[in-house]
Design a protein around this motif. Structure first.
Motif, mmCIF file in Angstrom:
data_model
loop_
_atom_site.group_PDB
_atom_site.id
_atom_site.type_symbol
_atom_site.label_atom_id
_atom_site.label_comp_id
_atom_site.label_asym_id
_atom_site.label_seq_id
_atom_site.Cartn_x
_atom_site.Cartn_y
_atom_site.Cartn_z
ATOM 1 N N GLU A 1 -8.821 -8.089 -3.638
ATOM 2 C CA GLU A 1 -10.112 -8.036 -2.944
ATOM 3 C C GLU A 1 -10.040 -7.382 -1.569
ATOM 4 O O GLU A 1 -10.948 -6.646 -1.192
ATOM 5 C CB GLU A 1 -10.672 -9.454 -2.775
ATOM 6 N N THR A 2 -8.990 -7.680 -0.800
ATOM 7 C CA THR A 2 -8.985 -7.224 0.590
ATOM 8 C C THR A 2 -8.568 -5.762 0.691
ATOM 9 O O THR A 2 -7.885 -5.230 -0.186
ATOM 10 C CB THR A 2 -8.038 -8.081 1.453
ATOM 11 N N GLU A 3 -8.958 -5.146 1.791
ATOM 12 C CA GLU A 3 -8.562 -3.745 2.029
ATOM 13 C C GLU A 3 -7.049 -3.608 2.073
ATOM 14 O O GLU A 3 -6.492 -2.635 1.558
ATOM 15 C CB GLU A 3 -9.186 -3.243 3.329
ATOM 16 N N ALA A 4 -6.370 -4.573 2.676
ATOM 17 C CA ALA A 4 -4.906 -4.513 2.773
ATOM 18 C C ALA A 4 -4.259 -4.611 1.390
ATOM 19 O O ALA A 4 -3.314 -3.876 1.093
ATOM 20 C CB ALA A 4 -4.396 -5.641 3.675
ATOM 21 N N GLU A 5 -4.772 -5.499 0.537
ATOM 22 C CA GLU A 5 -4.230 -5.622 -0.826
ATOM 23 C C GLU A 5 -4.435 -4.333 -1.612
ATOM 24 O O GLU A 5 -3.524 -3.863 -2.303
ATOM 25 C CB GLU A 5 -4.917 -6.769 -1.576
ATOM 26 N N ILE A 6 -5.608 -3.763 -1.500
ATOM 27 C CA ILE A 6 -5.917 -2.534 -2.233
ATOM 28 C C ILE A 6 -5.107 -1.365 -1.704
ATOM 29 O O ILE A 6 -4.592 -0.550 -2.473
ATOM 30 C CB ILE A 6 -7.433 -2.261 -2.203
ATOM 31 N N ALA A 7 -4.935 -1.278 -0.397
ATOM 32 C CA ALA A 7 -4.112 -0.212 0.188
ATOM 33 C C ALA A 7 -2.671 -0.319 -0.289
ATOM 34 O O ALA A 7 -2.039 0.688 -0.625
ATOM 35 C CB ALA A 7 -4.185 -0.265 1.714
ATOM 36 N N ALA A 8 -2.139 -1.549 -0.338
ATOM 37 C CA ALA A 8 -0.767 -1.744 -0.829
ATOM 38 C C ALA A 8 -0.667 -1.352 -2.296
ATOM 39 O O ALA A 8 0.309 -0.716 -2.716
ATOM 40 C CB ALA A 8 -0.335 -3.197 -0.621
ATOM 41 N N ALA A 9 -1.672 -1.697 -3.097
ATOM 42 C CA ALA A 9 -1.670 -1.324 -4.510
ATOM 43 C C ALA A 9 -1.789 0.187 -4.673
ATOM 44 O O ALA A 9 -1.155 0.771 -5.563
ATOM 45 C CB ALA A 9 -2.800 -2.035 -5.242
ATOM 46 N N ASP A 10 -2.580 0.834 -3.818
ATOM 47 C CA ASP A 10 -2.721 2.298 -3.875
ATOM 48 C C ASP A 10 -1.398 3.009 -3.604
ATOM 49 O O ASP A 10 -1.197 4.135 -4.044
ATOM 50 C CB ASP A 10 -3.760 2.777 -2.866
ATOM 51 N N ALA A 11 -0.506 2.353 -2.870
ATOM 52 C CA ALA A 11 0.792 2.963 -2.549
ATOM 53 C C ALA A 11 1.767 2.892 -3.723
ATOM 54 O O ALA A 11 2.802 3.564 -3.698
ATOM 55 C CB ALA A 11 1.397 2.276 -1.325
ATOM 56 N N LEU A 12 1.457 2.096 -4.729
ATOM 57 C CA LEU A 12 2.335 1.986 -5.901
ATOM 58 C C LEU A 12 2.173 3.214 -6.794
ATOM 59 O O LEU A 12 1.119 3.856 -6.789
ATOM 60 C CB LEU A 12 1.983 0.724 -6.700
#
Length: 145
Positions: free
Chosen positions: A94-105
């Motif tokens: 949900e959070t921007e930080a979680e999504i940004a970390a997932a985008d880096a995968l």
């Protein structure tokens, strides 16, 4: 595989994670009430969890209703086969930080469609088996225990 005495070998957790990390496509199993579904998905390993992307639809809806899932990956060649199963809890990021970390995968859609939803499967248990392939042993006579 002549050095393998037992045709079925239980894999340690570390080897299970290594095998999961060597592939990018698996199957997620969901259950809502009496309905069980299985969906092929691409994924990435992130520590001891899995991350996948999905579009709106049945898979995401089922994950939001019941977050207990199974995730399975397998492979084989002429000599061996293996399977790894993760039992876990799925949670939409949900959070921007979680999504940004997932985008880096290293996680890109297999099918060229927009998939805006990220889901993390946190492992509750992991198990795996390695199978030496070959001819079926004789059915008659004394069997080894």
């Amino acid at each position: 595989m002549d050095d393998i005495k037992d045709p079925v070998i239980v894999l340690e957790a570390a080897e299970c994670w290594q095998r999961l990390g060597s592939r990018t496509v698996g199957r997620i199993v969901t259950r809502v009430g009496d309905v069980v579904d299985i969906f092929p998905v691409n994924y990435a390993v992130d520590g001891e969890s899995l991350v996948l992307r999905t579009a709106e639809g049945n898979k995401l809806a089922e994950l939001m209703v019941s977050n207990q899932v199974l995730f399975e990956v397998d492979d084989h060649d002429d000599a061996i086969a293996w399977s790894v199963v993760v039992r876990g809890t799925a949670r939409r990021l949900e959070t921007e930080a979680e999504i940004a970390a997932a985008d880096a995968l290293p996680l890109k859609p297999m099918v060229p469609t927009v998939k805006r939803n990220y889901v993390r499967i946190t492992s509750e248990s992991i198990s795996g088996r390695l199978f030496a392939l070959g001819e079926e042993p004789p059915r008659d006579g004394v069997q080894a225990y």
